[in-house]
Design a protein around this motif. Structure first.
Motif, PDB file in Angstrom:
ATOM      1  N   LYS A  14       0.816  -1.211   0.000  1.00 25.26           N
ATOM      2  CA  LYS A  14       0.000   0.000   0.000  1.00 25.26           C
ATOM      3  C   LYS A  14       0.856   1.270   0.000  1.00 25.26           C
ATOM      4  CE  LYS A  14      -3.895  -0.157   0.373  1.00 25.26           C
ATOM      5  NZ  LYS A  14      -4.954  -0.252  -0.660  1.00 25.26           N
ATOM      6  N   LYS A  15       2.081   1.178  -0.455  1.00 25.45           N
ATOM      7  CA  LYS A  15       2.999   2.311  -0.348  1.00 25.45           C
ATOM      8  C   LYS A  15       2.511   3.547  -1.092  1.00 25.45           C
ATOM      9  CE  LYS A  15       6.020   0.536  -4.037  1.00 25.45           C
ATOM     10  NZ  LYS A  15       7.392   0.049  -4.334  1.00 25.45           N
ATOM     11  N   ASP A  16       1.833   3.353  -2.233  1.00 17.39           N
ATOM     12  CA  ASP A  16       1.332   4.507  -2.990  1.00 17.39           C
ATOM     13  C   ASP A  16       0.251   5.239  -2.197  1.00 17.39           C
ATOM     14  OD1 ASP A  16       3.052   3.914  -5.040  1.00 17.39           O
ATOM     15  OD2 ASP A  16       1.570   2.810  -6.219  1.00 17.39           O
ATOM     16  N   SER A  17      -0.611   4.467  -1.552  1.00 18.21           N
ATOM     17  CA  SER A  17      -1.674   5.067  -0.738  1.00 18.21           C
ATOM     18  C   SER A  17      -1.087   5.758   0.483  1.00 18.21           C
ATOM     19  CB  SER A  17      -2.666   3.981  -0.307  1.00 18.21           C
ATOM     20  OG  SER A  17      -3.660   4.513   0.536  1.00 18.21           O
ATOM     21  N   ILE A  18      -0.085   5.134   1.087  1.00 20.72           N
ATOM     22  CA  ILE A  18       0.554   5.698   2.289  1.00 20.72           C
ATOM     23  C   ILE A  18       1.260   7.010   1.956  1.00 20.72           C
ATOM     24  CG2 ILE A  18       2.415   5.334   3.968  1.00 20.72           C
ATOM     25  CD1 ILE A  18       1.627   2.386   4.018  1.00 20.72           C
ATOM     26  N   ALA A  19       1.858   7.078   0.780  1.00 17.80           N
ATOM     27  CA  ALA A  19       2.584   8.280   0.378  1.00 17.80           C
ATOM     28  C   ALA A  19       1.683   9.509   0.299  1.00 17.80           C
ATOM     29  CB  ALA A  19       3.265   8.045  -0.967  1.00 17.80           C
ATOM     30  N   LYS A  20       0.374   9.293   0.154  1.00 19.02           N
ATOM     31  CA  LYS A  20      -0.581  10.401   0.053  1.00 19.02           C
ATOM     32  C   LYS A  20      -1.031  10.895   1.426  1.00 19.02           C
ATOM     33  CE  LYS A  20      -2.388   8.488  -4.286  1.00 19.02           C
ATOM     34  NZ  LYS A  20      -3.577   7.868  -4.936  1.00 19.02           N
ATOM     35  N   LEU A  21      -0.689  10.146   2.470  1.00 22.99           N
ATOM     36  CA  LEU A  21      -1.107  10.513   3.818  1.00 22.99           C
ATOM     37  C   LEU A  21      -0.207  11.601   4.393  1.00 22.99           C
ATOM     38  CD1 LEU A  21      -1.704   6.922   5.256  1.00 22.99           C
ATOM     39  CD2 LEU A  21      -3.419   8.506   4.350  1.00 22.99           C
ATOM     40  N   SER A  22      -0.687  12.243   5.437  1.00 21.07           N
ATOM     41  CA  SER A  22       0.115  13.286   6.084  1.00 21.07           C
ATOM     42  C   SER A  22       1.339  12.669   6.755  1.00 21.07           C
ATOM     43  CB  SER A  22      -0.722  14.008   7.147  1.00 21.07           C
ATOM     44  OG  SER A  22      -0.994  13.131   8.233  1.00 21.07           O
ATOM     45  N   PRO A  23       2.410  13.466   6.945  1.00 21.92           N
ATOM     46  CA  PRO A  23       3.607  12.947   7.628  1.00 21.92           C
ATOM     47  C   PRO A  23       3.281  12.389   9.017  1.00 21.92           C
ATOM     48  CG  PRO A  23       4.099  15.042   6.575  1.00 21.92           C
ATOM     49  CD  PRO A  23       2.613  14.845   6.461  1.00 21.92           C
ATOM     50  N   GLU A  24       2.326  13.020   9.694  1.00 25.47           N
ATOM     51  CA  GLU A  24       1.945  12.559  11.038  1.00 25.47           C
ATOM     52  C   GLU A  24       1.329  11.169  10.981  1.00 25.47           C
ATOM     53  OE1 GLU A  24       1.054  15.460   9.721  1.00 25.47           O
ATOM     54  OE2 GLU A  24       2.276  16.871  10.903  1.00 25.47           O
ATOM     55  N   THR A  25       0.453  10.952  10.000  1.00 24.84           N
ATOM     56  CA  THR A  25      -0.211   9.648   9.863  1.00 24.84           C
ATOM     57  C   THR A  25       0.794   8.583   9.453  1.00 24.84           C
ATOM     58  OG1 THR A  25      -2.282  10.722   9.236  1.00 24.84           O
ATOM     59  CG2 THR A  25      -2.057   8.387   8.702  1.00 24.84           C
ATOM     60  N   GLN A  26       1.723   8.942   8.563  1.00 24.96           N
ATOM     61  CA  GLN A  26       2.758   7.993   8.157  1.00 24.96           C
ATOM     62  C   GLN A  26       3.618   7.587   9.353  1.00 24.96           C
ATOM     63  OE1 GLN A  26       4.903   8.763   4.460  1.00 24.96           O
ATOM     64  NE2 GLN A  26       3.357  10.294   3.886  1.00 24.96           N
ATOM     65  N   LYS A  27       3.881   8.548  10.222  1.00 25.76           N
ATOM     66  CA  LYS A  27       4.675   8.269  11.420  1.00 25.76           C
ATOM     67  C   LYS A  27       3.930   7.313  12.346  1.00 25.76           C
ATOM     68  CE  LYS A  27       7.165  10.634  15.160  1.00 25.76           C
ATOM     69  NZ  LYS A  27       7.459  11.963  15.784  1.00 25.76           N
ATOM     70  N   GLU A  28       2.602   7.496  12.448  1.00 24.49           N
ATOM     71  CA  GLU A  28       1.786   6.607  13.278  1.00 24.49           C
ATOM     72  C   GLU A  28       1.839   5.175  12.743  1.00 24.49           C
ATOM     73  OE1 GLU A  28      -0.462   7.104  16.189  1.00 24.49           O
ATOM     74  OE2 GLU A  28       1.209   8.499  16.289  1.00 24.49           O
ATOM     75  N   LEU A  29       1.677   5.030  11.443  1.00 23.82           N
ATOM     76  CA  LEU A  29       1.691   3.703  10.833  1.00 23.82           C
ATOM     77  C   LEU A  29       3.031   3.006  11.029  1.00 23.82           C
ATOM     78  CD1 LEU A  29      -0.231   4.314   7.482  1.00 23.82           C
ATOM     79  CD2 LEU A  29      -0.984   2.911   9.405  1.00 23.82           C
ATOM     80  N   LYS A  30       4.097   3.792  11.020  1.00 25.18           N
ATOM     81  CA  LYS A  30       5.441   3.212  11.158  1.00 25.18           C
ATOM     82  C   LYS A  30       5.604   2.494  12.497  1.00 25.18           C
ATOM     83  CE  LYS A  30      10.260   4.206  10.073  1.00 25.18           C
ATOM     84  NZ  LYS A  30      10.273   3.208   8.995  1.00 25.18           N
ATOM     85  N   LYS A  31       4.818   2.908  13.518  1.00 27.94           N
ATOM     86  CA  LYS A  31       4.884   2.244  14.823  1.00 27.94           C
ATOM     87  C   LYS A  31       4.516   0.764  14.722  1.00 27.94           C
ATOM     88  CE  LYS A  31       3.437   6.282  17.608  1.00 27.94           C
ATOM     89  NZ  LYS A  31       2.368   6.765  18.525  1.00 27.94           N
ATOM     90  N   LEU A  32       3.697   0.441  13.704  1.00 30.04           N
ATOM     91  CA  LEU A  32       3.207  -0.927  13.554  1.00 30.04           C
ATOM     92  C   LEU A  32       4.071  -1.778  12.636  1.00 30.04           C
ATOM     93  CD1 LEU A  32      -0.570  -0.094  13.070  1.00 30.04           C
ATOM     94  CD2 LEU A  32       0.502  -0.956  15.149  1.00 30.04           C
ATOM     95  N   THR A  62       4.841  -8.002  18.832  1.00 30.58           N
ATOM     96  CA  THR A  62       6.061  -7.245  18.578  1.00 30.58           C
ATOM     97  C   THR A  62       6.928  -7.243  19.830  1.00 30.58           C
ATOM     98  OG1 THR A  62       6.932  -5.136  17.703  1.00 30.58           O
ATOM     99  CG2 THR A  62       5.177  -4.989  19.329  1.00 30.58           C
ATOM    100  N   ASP A  63       8.221  -7.062  19.645  1.00 30.93           N
ATOM    101  CA  ASP A  63       9.145  -6.916  20.775  1.00 30.93           C
ATOM    102  C   ASP A  63       9.286  -5.438  21.110  1.00 30.93           C
ATOM    103  OD1 ASP A  63       9.687  -9.686  20.900  1.00 30.93           O
ATOM    104  OD2 ASP A  63      11.204  -9.503  19.325  1.00 30.93           O
ATOM    105  N   PHE A  64       9.658  -5.144  22.356  1.00 28.77           N
ATOM    106  CA  PHE A  64       9.927  -3.756  22.728  1.00 28.77           C
ATOM    107  C   PHE A  64      11.169  -3.682  23.604  1.00 28.77           C
ATOM    108  CE2 PHE A  64       6.773  -5.342  25.842  1.00 28.77           C
ATOM    109  CZ  PHE A  64       7.441  -5.129  27.034  1.00 28.77           C
ATOM    110  N   LYS A  65      11.849  -2.532  23.531  1.00 32.52           N
ATOM    111  CA  LYS A  65      13.026  -2.304  24.355  1.00 32.52           C
ATOM    112  C   LYS A  65      12.654  -1.737  25.711  1.00 32.52           C
ATOM    113  CE  LYS A  65      16.126  -1.573  20.415  1.00 32.52           C
ATOM    114  NZ  LYS A  65      17.007  -0.607  19.699  1.00 32.52           N
ATOM    115  N   ASN A  66      11.522  -1.026  25.735  1.00 34.39           N
ATOM    116  CA  ASN A  66      10.994  -0.439  26.965  1.00 34.39           C
ATOM    117  C   ASN A  66       9.481  -0.370  26.823  1.00 34.39           C
ATOM    118  OD1 ASN A  66      10.029   1.810  28.784  1.00 34.39           O
ATOM    119  ND2 ASN A  66      12.191   1.818  29.354  1.00 34.39           N
TER     120      ASN A  66
END
Length: 249
Positions: free
Chosen positions: A76-94, A116-120
């Motif tokens: 879905k990279k083409d669709s993601i590229a149309k999203l705001s930087p804030e929304t893209q940052k949120e998705l990156k968490k996943l 998922t694993d976490f460091k903290n």
């Protein structure tokens, strides 16, 4: 099998029947750990397993598959590229979440795990709410494997752990709660999830002294707790799932 076909099916399952959702956290001695949410939708498989499996392909063929959201985002990279930087940052968490699915019409089984694993443990702030960001993707409602409403309960969830105390805290956004109350789809959600359960299972490196929730069940070694809620509470009264854990010295 295309990822979206599987995601669409799991979304359908999550909205058609009662499910058991289990939130798992395991914290190690050094503060690292593992987070996962399990969905058990076997109740629907019990009722209509052959028909559902047929929708996915061969009704006699079991499904046992694993993928990462990174793969979904690549599709879905083409669709993601149309999203705001804030929304893209949120998705990156996943991005590093691994999704595992097991389905068998013969065994009347449907299980899905997002892990998922976490460091903290602080890294997990609002991680479930981030799932609702899928709504902004083209076809995004189907991309949330735990259902389009999961994680979108009008609150901000945080975790903290310092070796002496662990806290799970959801703070309700009153504006979002008011908006959801006016949404007619909310009544349908209440009906769909009325018989579903939300369970938390947390595992710690130290023995537990006390838990603020009196319904908590302890493991034999007192390093783990299990607390069961109704899914309705998770969606409508997320602050009911707040609690503190104190550890022995």
């Amino acid at each position: 099998m295309k990822l979206y076909k599987l995601l669409s099916f799991s979304f359908l399952l999550a909205t058609l029947t009662s499910c058991t959702f289990t939130e798992n956290i395991t914290i190690n001695d050094n503060g690292t750990g593992k987070f996962s949410v399990d969905m058990d939708g076997s109740a629907l498989m019990e009722m209509a397993g052959d028909q559902i499996a047929g929708q996915m392909g061969d009704a006699k063929k079991d499904i046992d598959t694993t993928f990462t959201f990174k793969q979904v985002f690549e599709e879905k990279k083409d669709s993601i590229a149309k999203l705001s930087p804030e929304t893209q940052k949120e998705l990156k968490k996943l991005e590093n979440f691994i999704v595992s699915t097991k389905m068998s019409s013969e065994k009347k089984q449907f299980l899905m795990t997002m892990a998922t694993d976490f460091k903290n443990v602080n890294e997990l702030q609002d991680i479930l709410q981030t799932l609702s960001t899928f709504q902004k993707l083209e076809g995004g409602a189907a991309a949330n494997p735990l259902g389009s409403g999961f994680g979108d309960n009008g609150s901000k969830l945080s975790y903290s752990y310092d070796g002496k105390k662990f806290t799970r805290k959801a703070v309700i956004d009153q504006q979002k709660k008011a908006a959801k109350a006016k949404d007619s789809a909310g009544d349908m959600s209440k009906m769909m999830f009325a018989s579903s359960s939300y369970i938390v299972k947390y595992h710690f490196p130290k023995k537990i002294k006390k838990v603020s929730n009196p319904t908590a069940l302890f493991s034999d070694d007192r390093k783990s707790i299990t607390i069961q809620y109704t899914f309705t509470d998770y969606m409508e009264n997320p602050d009911k799932l707040n609690f503190d854990v104190e550890f022995e010295k």
